[in-house]
Design a protein around this motif. Structure first.
Motif, PDB file in Angstrom:
ATOM      1  N   ASP A 119       0.572  -1.323   0.151  1.00  0.00           N
ATOM      2  CA  ASP A 119       0.078   0.018  -0.105  1.00  0.00           C
ATOM      3  C   ASP A 119       0.835   1.303   0.013  1.00  0.00           C
ATOM      4  N   GLN A 120       1.797   1.235   0.826  1.00  0.00           N
ATOM      5  CA  GLN A 120       2.914   2.453   0.914  1.00  0.00           C
ATOM      6  C   GLN A 120       3.585   2.477  -0.390  1.00  0.00           C
ATOM      7  N   TYR A 121       3.890   1.695  -1.049  1.00  0.00           N
ATOM      8  CA  TYR A 121       4.491   1.550  -2.394  1.00  0.00           C
ATOM      9  C   TYR A 121       3.689   1.994  -3.341  1.00  0.00           C
ATOM     10  N   GLN A 122       2.536   1.554  -3.471  1.00  0.00           N
ATOM     11  CA  GLN A 122       1.353   2.085  -4.549  1.00  0.00           C
ATOM     12  C   GLN A 122       1.043   3.643  -4.019  1.00  0.00           C
ATOM     13  N   GLU A 123       1.197   4.294  -2.866  1.00  0.00           N
ATOM     14  CA  GLU A 123       0.896   5.364  -2.468  1.00  0.00           C
ATOM     15  C   GLU A 123       1.997   6.459  -3.084  1.00  0.00           C
ATOM     16  N   ALA A 124       3.193   5.814  -2.890  1.00  0.00           N
ATOM     17  CA  ALA A 124       4.501   6.443  -3.599  1.00  0.00           C
ATOM     18  C   ALA A 124       4.522   6.768  -5.102  1.00  0.00           C
ATOM     19  N   LEU A 125       3.903   5.706  -5.631  1.00  0.00           N
ATOM     20  CA  LEU A 125       3.768   5.903  -6.995  1.00  0.00           C
ATOM     21  C   LEU A 125       2.952   6.604  -7.586  1.00  0.00           C
ATOM     22  N   GLY A 126       1.697   6.813  -6.691  1.00  0.00           N
ATOM     23  CA  GLY A 126       0.949   7.783  -6.969  1.00  0.00           C
ATOM     24  C   GLY A 126       1.411   9.130  -6.738  1.00  0.00           C
ATOM     25  N   TYR A 127       2.255   9.496  -6.097  1.00  0.00           N
ATOM     26  CA  TYR A 127       2.752  10.677  -5.960  1.00  0.00           C
ATOM     27  C   TYR A 127       3.745  11.140  -6.853  1.00  0.00           C
ATOM     28  N   GLY A 128       4.130  10.128  -7.787  1.00  0.00           N
ATOM     29  CA  GLY A 128       4.962  10.258  -8.681  1.00  0.00           C
ATOM     30  C   GLY A 128       6.578   9.922  -8.233  1.00  0.00           C
ATOM     31  N   ILE A 129       6.611   9.235  -7.175  1.00  0.00           N
ATOM     32  CA  ILE A 129       8.037   8.809  -6.606  1.00  0.00           C
ATOM     33  C   ILE A 129       8.485   7.883  -7.517  1.00  0.00           C
ATOM     34  N   ARG A 130       9.638   7.759  -7.857  1.00  0.00           N
ATOM     35  CA  ARG A 130      10.211   6.634  -8.807  1.00  0.00           C
ATOM     36  C   ARG A 130      11.343   6.100  -8.317  1.00  0.00           C
ATOM     37  N   GLY A 131      12.067   6.535  -7.114  1.00  0.00           N
ATOM     38  CA  GLY A 131      13.257   6.160  -6.525  1.00  0.00           C
ATOM     39  C   GLY A 131      13.554   6.345  -5.068  1.00  0.00           C
ATOM     40  N   ILE A 132      14.557   6.251  -4.554  1.00  0.00           N
ATOM     41  CA  ILE A 132      14.812   6.256  -3.114  1.00  0.00           C
ATOM     42  C   ILE A 132      16.173   6.871  -2.956  1.00  0.00           C
ATOM     43  N   PRO A 133      16.828   7.445  -2.070  1.00  0.00           N
ATOM     44  CA  PRO A 133      15.856   8.045  -1.065  1.00  0.00           C
ATOM     45  C   PRO A 133      15.012   9.346  -1.468  1.00  0.00           C
TER      46      PRO A 133
END
Length: 186
Positions: A137-151
């Motif tokens: 769920d957290q990963y999907q949320e990050a993708l939804g915000y356009g996050i594509r990498g870390i950190p």
């Protein structure tokens, strides 16, 4: 990582880790990591080599690429038990300095125990998938915000990625506080 600790102390903020699956197509047992051009046994290739040096971090090329689901579940356990930063630091050191396999629940349990967590309970939770849906769920949320990498770091509505000098963290934090003050004055 000491920059984040310093930021936490300088600005009296709470640091919350969020899961981001690295290479989600990696098999559960992980895979052997291929050496990259420009790497040595003790140093990554550029630009990571310079970034690690600039940040005063040890980053030795790992021998394998683990599936990150177990490690992220262990991190959720640590966070739930008030040991997020301690666990995060210990897992980082184990992976990048000692080349530990963070896809092995028994290794994760040892890391947890080293920072005062119940290693047996951590291992049971990881192996049972207790936190797996939360991680996804957290990963999907990050993708939804356009996050594509870390950190990736989020302060209020400001987002930035990558290992950064402390001064960048300060500027972002000061800007976030400036926005908060403006919102409160409105």
């Amino acid at each position: 990582m000491e920059r984040v600790d310093r930021l936490r102390d300088d600005y009296d903020i709470t640091i919350e880790g969020r899961a981001y699956l690295l290479r989600p197509d990696t098999p559960q047992e992980g895979r052997v990591r291929e050496e990259r051009p420009g790497e040595s046994d003790d140093e990554l290739s550029e630009p990571l080599r310079s970034q690690a040096r600039d940040a005063n971090l040890i980053m030795r090329p790992p021998r394998n690429t683990p599936n990150s689901l177990y490690s992220l579940q262990a991190t959720e356990y640590a966070q739930e038990n008030g040991k997020f930063m301690e666990y995060h630091h210990a897992a980082y050191k184990a992976y990048w300095d000692e080349r530990a396999d963070l896809g092995d629940p028994s290794v994760l349990a040892e890391i947890g125990a080293s920072v005062g967590l119940d290693g047996n309970e951590l291992q049971e939770r990881v192996e049972s998938g207790y936190y797996s849906q939360r991680v996804v769920d957290q990963y999907q949320e990050a993708l939804g915000y356009g996050i594509r990498g870390i950190p990736t770091f989020v302060f209020d509505n400001l987002l930035f990625s990558g290992a950064q000098p402390y001064e960048v963290f300060q500027r972002v934090m000061d800007k976030a506080l400036e926005y908060r003050a403006a919102d409160n004055d409105a």
